[in-house]
Design a protein around this motif. Structure first.
Motif, PDB file in Angstrom:
ATOM      1  N   MET A 173       9.443  16.473 -18.318  1.00 40.89           N
ATOM      2  CA  MET A 173       9.360  15.814 -17.009  1.00 40.89           C
ATOM      3  C   MET A 173       9.733  14.333 -17.158  1.00 40.89           C
ATOM      4  O   MET A 173      10.475  13.786 -16.341  1.00 40.89           O
ATOM      5  N   ILE A 174       9.265  13.704 -18.231  1.00 39.15           N
ATOM      6  CA  ILE A 174       9.676  12.310 -18.497  1.00 39.15           C
ATOM      7  C   ILE A 174      11.199  12.251 -18.619  1.00 39.15           C
ATOM      8  O   ILE A 174      11.867  11.398 -18.024  1.00 39.15           O
ATOM      9  N   LEU A 175      11.754  13.193 -19.384  1.00 35.40           N
ATOM     10  CA  LEU A 175      13.199  13.181 -19.652  1.00 35.40           C
ATOM     11  C   LEU A 175      14.009  13.396 -18.375  1.00 35.40           C
ATOM     12  O   LEU A 175      15.004  12.695 -18.125  1.00 35.40           O
ATOM     13  N   GLY A 176      13.599  14.372 -17.543  1.00 31.51           N
ATOM     14  CA  GLY A 176      14.341  14.661 -16.308  1.00 31.51           C
ATOM     15  C   GLY A 176      14.310  13.468 -15.360  1.00 31.51           C
ATOM     16  O   GLY A 176      15.343  13.060 -14.804  1.00 31.51           O
ATOM     17  N   ILE A 177      13.117  12.880 -15.194  1.00 24.62           N
ATOM     18  CA  ILE A 177      12.995  11.719 -14.306  1.00 24.62           C
ATOM     19  C   ILE A 177      13.812  10.556 -14.861  1.00 24.62           C
ATOM     20  O   ILE A 177      14.526   9.872 -14.119  1.00 24.62           O
ATOM     21  N   SER A 178      13.730  10.330 -16.171  1.00 20.85           N
ATOM     22  CA  SER A 178      14.427   9.163 -16.719  1.00 20.85           C
ATOM     23  C   SER A 178      15.937   9.348 -16.678  1.00 20.85           C
ATOM     24  O   SER A 178      16.671   8.389 -16.434  1.00 20.85           O
ATOM     25  N   MET A 179      16.429  10.591 -16.832  1.00 19.32           N
ATOM     26  CA  MET A 179      17.880  10.788 -16.730  1.00 19.32           C
ATOM     27  C   MET A 179      18.364  10.508 -15.303  1.00 19.32           C
ATOM     28  O   MET A 179      19.430   9.893 -15.102  1.00 19.32           O
ATOM     29  N   ILE A 180      17.587  10.933 -14.322  1.00 18.66           N
ATOM     30  CA  ILE A 180      17.975  10.623 -12.937  1.00 18.66           C
ATOM     31  C   ILE A 180      17.921   9.104 -12.709  1.00 18.66           C
ATOM     32  O   ILE A 180      18.829   8.517 -12.118  1.00 18.66           O
ATOM     33  N   GLY A 181      16.893   8.455 -13.226  1.00 20.65           N
ATOM     34  CA  GLY A 181      16.771   7.001 -13.063  1.00 20.65           C
ATOM     35  C   GLY A 181      17.939   6.261 -13.698  1.00 20.65           C
ATOM     36  O   GLY A 181      18.534   5.363 -13.080  1.00 20.65           O
ATOM     37  N   VAL A 182      18.306   6.637 -14.919  1.00 25.39           N
ATOM     38  CA  VAL A 182      19.424   5.986 -15.613  1.00 25.39           C
ATOM     39  C   VAL A 182      20.730   6.241 -14.841  1.00 25.39           C
ATOM     40  O   VAL A 182      21.542   5.337 -14.637  1.00 25.39           O
TER      41      VAL A 182
ATOM     42  N   ALA B 126      17.348   8.826 -22.598  1.00 23.36           N
ATOM     43  CA  ALA B 126      18.393   9.230 -21.656  1.00 23.36           C
ATOM     44  C   ALA B 126      19.514   8.199 -21.609  1.00 23.36           C
ATOM     45  O   ALA B 126      20.672   8.534 -21.348  1.00 23.36           O
ATOM     46  N   LEU B 127      19.191   6.940 -21.873  1.00 21.80           N
ATOM     47  CA  LEU B 127      20.198   5.881 -21.857  1.00 21.80           C
ATOM     48  C   LEU B 127      20.840   5.711 -23.235  1.00 21.80           C
ATOM     49  O   LEU B 127      22.066   5.744 -23.367  1.00 21.80           O
ATOM     50  N   SER B 128      20.009   5.560 -24.261  1.00 22.46           N
ATOM     51  CA  SER B 128      20.561   5.093 -25.531  1.00 22.46           C
ATOM     52  C   SER B 128      21.061   6.211 -26.445  1.00 22.46           C
ATOM     53  O   SER B 128      21.797   5.943 -27.379  1.00 22.46           O
TER      54      SER B 128
ATOM     55  N   VAL C 254      28.020   5.280 -25.566  1.00 19.06           N
ATOM     56  CA  VAL C 254      27.442   6.045 -26.692  1.00 19.06           C
ATOM     57  C   VAL C 254      28.420   7.169 -27.041  1.00 19.06           C
ATOM     58  O   VAL C 254      28.435   8.218 -26.379  1.00 19.06           O
ATOM     59  N   PRO C 255      29.263   6.974 -28.060  1.00 21.91           N
ATOM     60  CA  PRO C 255      30.349   7.928 -28.324  1.00 21.91           C
ATOM     61  C   PRO C 255      29.891   9.387 -28.473  1.00 21.91           C
ATOM     62  O   PRO C 255      30.597  10.294 -28.060  1.00 21.91           O
ATOM     63  N   GLY C 256      28.712   9.616 -29.028  1.00 22.09           N
ATOM     64  CA  GLY C 256      28.274  10.999 -29.266  1.00 22.09           C
ATOM     65  C   GLY C 256      27.666  11.675 -28.047  1.00 22.09           C
ATOM     66  O   GLY C 256      27.317  12.858 -28.118  1.00 22.09           O
ATOM     67  N   SER C 257      27.520  10.975 -26.939  1.00 26.53           N
ATOM     68  CA  SER C 257      26.818  11.593 -25.801  1.00 26.53           C
ATOM     69  C   SER C 257      27.729  12.604 -25.087  1.00 26.53           C
ATOM     70  O   SER C 257      28.957  12.467 -25.088  1.00 26.53           O
ATOM     71  N   PRO C 258      27.145  13.643 -24.455  1.00 32.06           N
ATOM     72  CA  PRO C 258      27.958  14.679 -23.801  1.00 32.06           C
ATOM     73  C   PRO C 258      28.926  14.134 -22.753  1.00 32.06           C
ATOM     74  O   PRO C 258      29.954  14.746 -22.472  1.00 32.06           O
TER      75      PRO C 258
END
Ligand code: NAD
Length: 322
Positions: free
Chosen positions: A186-195, A225-227, A236-240
């Motif tokens: 839940m932290i991850l989902g909210i933070s990805m939307i926030g970022v 979610a950001l870094s 971030v080159p390795g990010s999807p």
């Protein structure tokens, strides 16, 4: 580490592994590599055949696999599969008394507690031990396990968890592993939307992705979610985001986990408004454009709903197509 746990680490155990899909297949293979005798079953013959190539003994049914086992591991899609197999499917009845039932699936906390109670009623031990780390972690044996159940059950499972992962945290009583999993996600989902919203807002304000990243990743906006899984290409080159949003952590799995969190939020009357909204946004995204994407791709949906135009402005500014 107790003497019992040390002995366990050196022992080759008879393990029944039920559910040999994307996660279960490689996890079972790692138990074989660690020297255990693994007998497996899956409803899909191809999954069973692939596991057999890795040294898993194929069983004719889940109950046949469990009959001779010290430990029964399940890695199934949802709580209803686990509960149906445990009771109606006869898995608990088929096992010898005192067998350790280890459910590694991600399921509802209430279902995990019900599964635990059913196992104990049938004379067994039980631990919920969902994982994070995805298919890559399952293959490389670098999963993190979050376990719920008794101390003795956790000690008994530890050598097996160590063969499939790099870390195991005992989170508390029955269901606590599932609770930790859904709270984290839940932290991850909210933070990805926030970022993602912050990047789209930055675009509309003429801020380059790199500038926002350079500030937020070293300021109070910093988060995974950001870094690590940055939703825009470039920083971030390795990010999807740099690989056409191929998962990674697929959006439907995030939608599933947020749905489980939302169930628990409602059941506990918790005022988690962002958690509930994140569950709605990810459910819609995963049903449509996000069906085969990494969960960070939700940034494109947010941008599109914002009119999409600021994207051109961004591309011009930092030369990175997003
Ligand atoms: P999957 O669909 O690839 O595998 C599940 C397997 O269970 C399938 O092969 C299916 O045939 C089998 N199955 C279903 N009912 C069965 C039954 N009654 N008897 C025997 N086999 C049965 O799913 P997966 O990606 O391996 O995920 C498994 C669990 O792990 C899920 O709960 C998921 O949420 C969780 N999880 C997945 C990931 C991931 O990245 N894939 C990451 C963390 C957690």
């Amino acid at each position: 580490m107790s003497a019992e746990t040390r002995r366990g680490a050196d022992e080759a155990l008879a393990i029944a592994f039920i559910g040999l899909g994307n996660m279960g297949g490689p996890m079972a293979a790692n138990l074989v590599k660690a020297g255990h005798r693994v007998t497996g079953f899956d409803l899909v013959p191809e999954a069973l055949a692939t596991a057999a190539e890795a040294g898993v003994g194929p069983a004719a049914s889940a109950t046949a696999a469990a009959a001779d086992a010290d430990v029964v591991i399940t890695m199934l899609p949802a709580g209803r599969h686990v509960l149906a197999l445990y009771e109606d499917g006869g898995l608990l009845a088929a096992a010898r008394p005192g067998t350790l039932f280890l459910d590694c699936s991600t399921i509802d906390v209430a279902d995990a507690r019900a599964a635990h109670e059913a196992a104990v009623r049938a004379g067994h031990q039980c631990l919920d031990a969902p994982v994070s780390g995805g298919v890559v972690g399952a293959e490389a044996a670098t999963l993190t396990f979050m376990a719920g159940g008794g101390v003795a059950e956790f000690a008994r499972a530890e050598p097996l968890l160590a063969a499939m992962g790099k870390k195991a945290v005992h989170c508390g009583a029955a269901g606590a592993g599932q609770a930790a999993k859904i709270c984290n996600n839940m932290i991850l989902g909210i933070s990805m939307i926030g970022v993602s919203e912050a990047f789209v807002l930055g675009e509309s304000l003429g801020l380059s992705h790199q500038a926002l990243y350079d500030v937020a990743s070293t300021a109070s906006g910093q988060c995974w979610a950001l870094s690590v899984n940055c939703p825009v290409p470039g920083p971030v080159p390795g990010s999807p985001a740099n690989h056409d949003y191929r998962p990674g952590f697929a959006a439907p799995l995030m939608a599933k986990d947020l749905g489980l969190a939302a169930n628990a939020v409602r059941a506990g009357r918790v005022q988690a408004e962002l958690g509930l909204r994140a569950a709605e946004l990810y459910a819609t995204y995963a049903e449509h454009e996000g069906a085969a994407e990494d969960f960070s791709g939700i940034v494109r949906t947010i941008r599109q709903r914002s009119g999409g135009a600021p994207q051109a402005q961004h591309t011009e500014q930092n030369g990175t197509p997003a």
